[in-house]
Scaffold this motif. Structure first.
Motif, PDB file in Angstrom:
ATOM      1  N   VAL A  68      74.401  20.860  78.441  1.00  0.00           N
ATOM      2  CA  VAL A  68      75.348  21.381  77.462  1.00  0.00           C
ATOM      3  C   VAL A  68      75.397  22.896  77.659  1.00  0.00           C
ATOM      4  O   VAL A  68      74.449  23.608  77.321  1.00  0.00           O
ATOM      5  CB  VAL A  68      74.923  21.057  76.024  1.00  0.00           C
ATOM      6  CG1 VAL A  68      76.046  21.433  75.054  1.00  0.00           C
ATOM      7  CG2 VAL A  68      74.557  19.596  75.880  1.00  0.00           C
ATOM      8  N   VAL A  69      76.493  23.371  78.251  1.00  0.00           N
ATOM      9  CA  VAL A  69      76.663  24.803  78.471  1.00  0.00           C
ATOM     10  C   VAL A  69      77.267  25.397  77.198  1.00  0.00           C
ATOM     11  O   VAL A  69      78.294  24.916  76.696  1.00  0.00           O
ATOM     12  CB  VAL A  69      77.573  25.079  79.680  1.00  0.00           C
ATOM     13  CG1 VAL A  69      77.741  26.587  79.883  1.00  0.00           C
ATOM     14  CG2 VAL A  69      76.998  24.432  80.937  1.00  0.00           C
ATOM     15  N   LEU A  70      76.643  26.451  76.674  1.00  0.00           N
ATOM     16  CA  LEU A  70      77.038  27.041  75.394  1.00  0.00           C
ATOM     17  C   LEU A  70      77.423  28.501  75.554  1.00  0.00           C
ATOM     18  O   LEU A  70      76.948  29.183  76.469  1.00  0.00           O
ATOM     19  CB  LEU A  70      75.878  26.939  74.400  1.00  0.00           C
ATOM     20  CG  LEU A  70      75.368  25.525  74.080  1.00  0.00           C
ATOM     21  CD1 LEU A  70      74.010  25.611  73.390  1.00  0.00           C
ATOM     22  CD2 LEU A  70      76.369  24.786  73.213  1.00  0.00           C
ATOM     23  N   SER A 119      87.408  21.930  77.845  1.00  0.00           N
ATOM     24  CA  SER A 119      87.572  22.590  76.545  1.00  0.00           C
ATOM     25  C   SER A 119      86.300  23.327  76.168  1.00  0.00           C
ATOM     26  O   SER A 119      85.193  22.807  76.345  1.00  0.00           O
ATOM     27  CB  SER A 119      87.879  21.556  75.447  1.00  0.00           C
ATOM     28  OG  SER A 119      89.056  20.841  75.692  1.00  0.00           O
ATOM     29  N   TRP A 120      86.475  24.542  75.664  1.00  0.00           N
ATOM     30  CA  TRP A 120      85.414  25.226  74.942  1.00  0.00           C
ATOM     31  C   TRP A 120      85.693  24.955  73.471  1.00  0.00           C
ATOM     32  O   TRP A 120      86.768  25.285  72.963  1.00  0.00           O
ATOM     33  CB  TRP A 120      85.446  26.731  75.197  1.00  0.00           C
ATOM     34  CG  TRP A 120      84.859  27.175  76.494  1.00  0.00           C
ATOM     35  CD1 TRP A 120      85.525  27.585  77.610  1.00  0.00           C
ATOM     36  CD2 TRP A 120      83.462  27.285  76.795  1.00  0.00           C
ATOM     37  NE1 TRP A 120      84.636  27.928  78.596  1.00  0.00           N
ATOM     38  CE2 TRP A 120      83.367  27.763  78.122  1.00  0.00           C
ATOM     39  CE3 TRP A 120      82.295  27.023  76.076  1.00  0.00           C
ATOM     40  CZ2 TRP A 120      82.133  27.984  78.743  1.00  0.00           C
ATOM     41  CZ3 TRP A 120      81.076  27.241  76.694  1.00  0.00           C
ATOM     42  CH2 TRP A 120      80.996  27.724  78.017  1.00  0.00           C
ATOM     43  N   PHE A 167      80.897  23.508  76.160  1.00  0.00           N
ATOM     44  CA  PHE A 167      81.859  23.209  77.215  1.00  0.00           C
ATOM     45  C   PHE A 167      81.899  21.704  77.451  1.00  0.00           C
ATOM     46  O   PHE A 167      80.871  21.067  77.698  1.00  0.00           O
ATOM     47  CB  PHE A 167      81.453  23.928  78.506  1.00  0.00           C
ATOM     48  CG  PHE A 167      82.458  23.806  79.620  1.00  0.00           C
ATOM     49  CD1 PHE A 167      83.627  24.557  79.599  1.00  0.00           C
ATOM     50  CD2 PHE A 167      82.239  22.944  80.677  1.00  0.00           C
ATOM     51  CE1 PHE A 167      84.558  24.450  80.623  1.00  0.00           C
ATOM     52  CE2 PHE A 167      83.158  22.824  81.710  1.00  0.00           C
ATOM     53  CZ  PHE A 167      84.328  23.583  81.678  1.00  0.00           C
ATOM     54  N   LEU A 168      83.104  21.135  77.388  1.00  0.00           N
ATOM     55  CA  LEU A 168      83.298  19.702  77.590  1.00  0.00           C
ATOM     56  C   LEU A 168      84.342  19.452  78.667  1.00  0.00           C
ATOM     57  O   LEU A 168      85.318  20.207  78.786  1.00  0.00           O
ATOM     58  CB  LEU A 168      83.767  19.033  76.292  1.00  0.00           C
ATOM     59  CG  LEU A 168      82.739  18.896  75.172  1.00  0.00           C
ATOM     60  CD1 LEU A 168      83.432  18.499  73.870  1.00  0.00           C
ATOM     61  CD2 LEU A 168      81.673  17.871  75.538  1.00  0.00           C
ATOM     62  N   LEU A 169      84.137  18.389  79.442  1.00  0.00           N
ATOM     63  CA  LEU A 169      85.116  17.947  80.430  1.00  0.00           C
ATOM     64  C   LEU A 169      85.630  16.570  80.030  1.00  0.00           C
ATOM     65  O   LEU A 169      84.871  15.749  79.512  1.00  0.00           O
ATOM     66  CB  LEU A 169      84.494  17.840  81.827  1.00  0.00           C
ATOM     67  CG  LEU A 169      83.699  19.000  82.403  1.00  0.00           C
ATOM     68  CD1 LEU A 169      82.211  18.772  82.160  1.00  0.00           C
ATOM     69  CD2 LEU A 169      83.941  19.142  83.893  1.00  0.00           C
ATOM     70  N   ARG A 170      86.914  16.323  80.275  1.00  0.00           N
ATOM     71  CA  ARG A 170      87.437  14.973  80.078  1.00  0.00           C
ATOM     72  C   ARG A 170      87.506  14.278  81.428  1.00  0.00           C
ATOM     73  O   ARG A 170      88.205  14.727  82.339  1.00  0.00           O
ATOM     74  CB  ARG A 170      88.826  15.005  79.436  1.00  0.00           C
ATOM     75  CG  ARG A 170      89.318  13.604  79.052  1.00  0.00           C
ATOM     76  CD  ARG A 170      90.653  13.648  78.364  1.00  0.00           C
ATOM     77  NE  ARG A 170      91.717  14.058  79.270  1.00  0.00           N
ATOM     78  CZ  ARG A 170      92.980  14.238  78.907  1.00  0.00           C
ATOM     79  NH1 ARG A 170      93.322  14.076  77.634  1.00  0.00           N
ATOM     80  NH2 ARG A 170      93.888  14.598  79.790  1.00  0.00           N
TER      81      ARG A 170
END
Length: 274
Positions: free
Chosen positions: A29-31, A202-203, A42-45
């Motif tokens: 989990v990159v913050l 998305s951040w 940071f999220l990836l779809r």
């Protein structure tokens, strides 16, 4: 769960089928701290053509590569045995998990938790040469240890913290035994917009993302929602990194209830769903 899972649940419970072995994996989990929005993750779809969790919002990560255990790479921070105590793993597996966490994050986002020395971190990973390295790691023509050595870089294990441990339910046809890490976004670096496995990034504030996941607006797996909900309790990256953690392995189960297959989650996770 889909109707197609009912037969497999019954077969596994009756001993007519064996669960698929779970592959060791790591996710990060990159913050970052945003001036207006506060703590963000940071999220990836995942692209919808992916075999596992198509269309789901996930953290960067993936399976351990056999070469992730290379003991020759330069390392800074807690020793593998210390990571092993946190994640209930032996030293070899712990080294593999940390290396996989850093490697997979770079492959999927170009965020690199490594630097020229044990006290520094790469400040920019944009450019054709970095992209070439990323692709060579993806197609396995270059090992992660070889990549770091060629560039004269030290893996910064001290920038990571252990966060959680989730195991895919036995009923699933593809399973992972995944350790979750958290890390702050290195200053000067920028996360890649998309990767070969993601069509959107998305951040987002953890609370907002957990809300979208729990209501079904964003497709998410239970570990992602649970992790985001936990992170929503913190205000800054520094608060997250300083938080004490006791890592408990969670493995949801599949049960037949009133003739239908259901995924049964731990109580601490189920409360995040509506």
């Amino acid at each position: 769960m889909p109707e197609s899972f009912r037969g497999r649940v019954e077969d596994i419970r009756a001993g007519r089928a064996e669960p698929v072995p779970a592959r060791h994996a790591a996710t990060v989990v990159v913050l970052r701290d945003h001036e207006r929005h506060g703590l963000q993750a940071f999220l990836l779809r995942r692209v919808r053509s992916m075999e596992f969790a198509p269309g789901a919002y996930v953290f960067p990560g993936g399976g351990v590569d056999p070469r992730d255990g290379d003991a020759d790479l330069a390392w800074s921070g807690p020793a593998p045995d210390e990571w092993g105590r946190a994640f209930n793993a032996d030293g070899t597996l712990a080294r593999e998990l940390v290396c996989a966490a850093v490697r997979e994050t770079f492959e999927e986002t170009l965020v690199l938790l490594a630097g020229p020395t044990a006290e520094t971190v790469v400040d920019d990973t944009r450019g054709d040469d970095w992209e070439a390295d990323r692709r060579s790691l993806l197609d396995r023509t270059q090992s992660f240890a070889g990549f770091l050595d060629r560039r004269g870089l030290v893996l910064r294990a001290d920038l990571l913290r252990p966060w959680a441990h989730w195991i895919t339910p036995k009923v699933e046809p593809k399973r992972y035994d995944t350790r979750f890490f958290v890390a702050g976004m290195p200053e000067g670096q920028r996360a890649r917009d998309v990767s070969t496995e993601a069509d959107q990034v998305s951040w987002v504030r953890p609370a907002e993302a957990a809300e979208r996941g729990s209501t079904g607006e964003w497709m998410m797996l239970p570990p992602t929602i649970a992790t985001l909900a936990e992170l929503a309790e913190f205000d800054t990256v520094a608060d997250v990194l300083a938080a004490p953690r006791e890592i408990i392995a969670y493995e949801p189960t599949a049960e037949i209830i009133d003739g239908e297959a259901y995924l049964v989650l731990p109580d601490s996770v189920a409360r995040h769903y509506r």
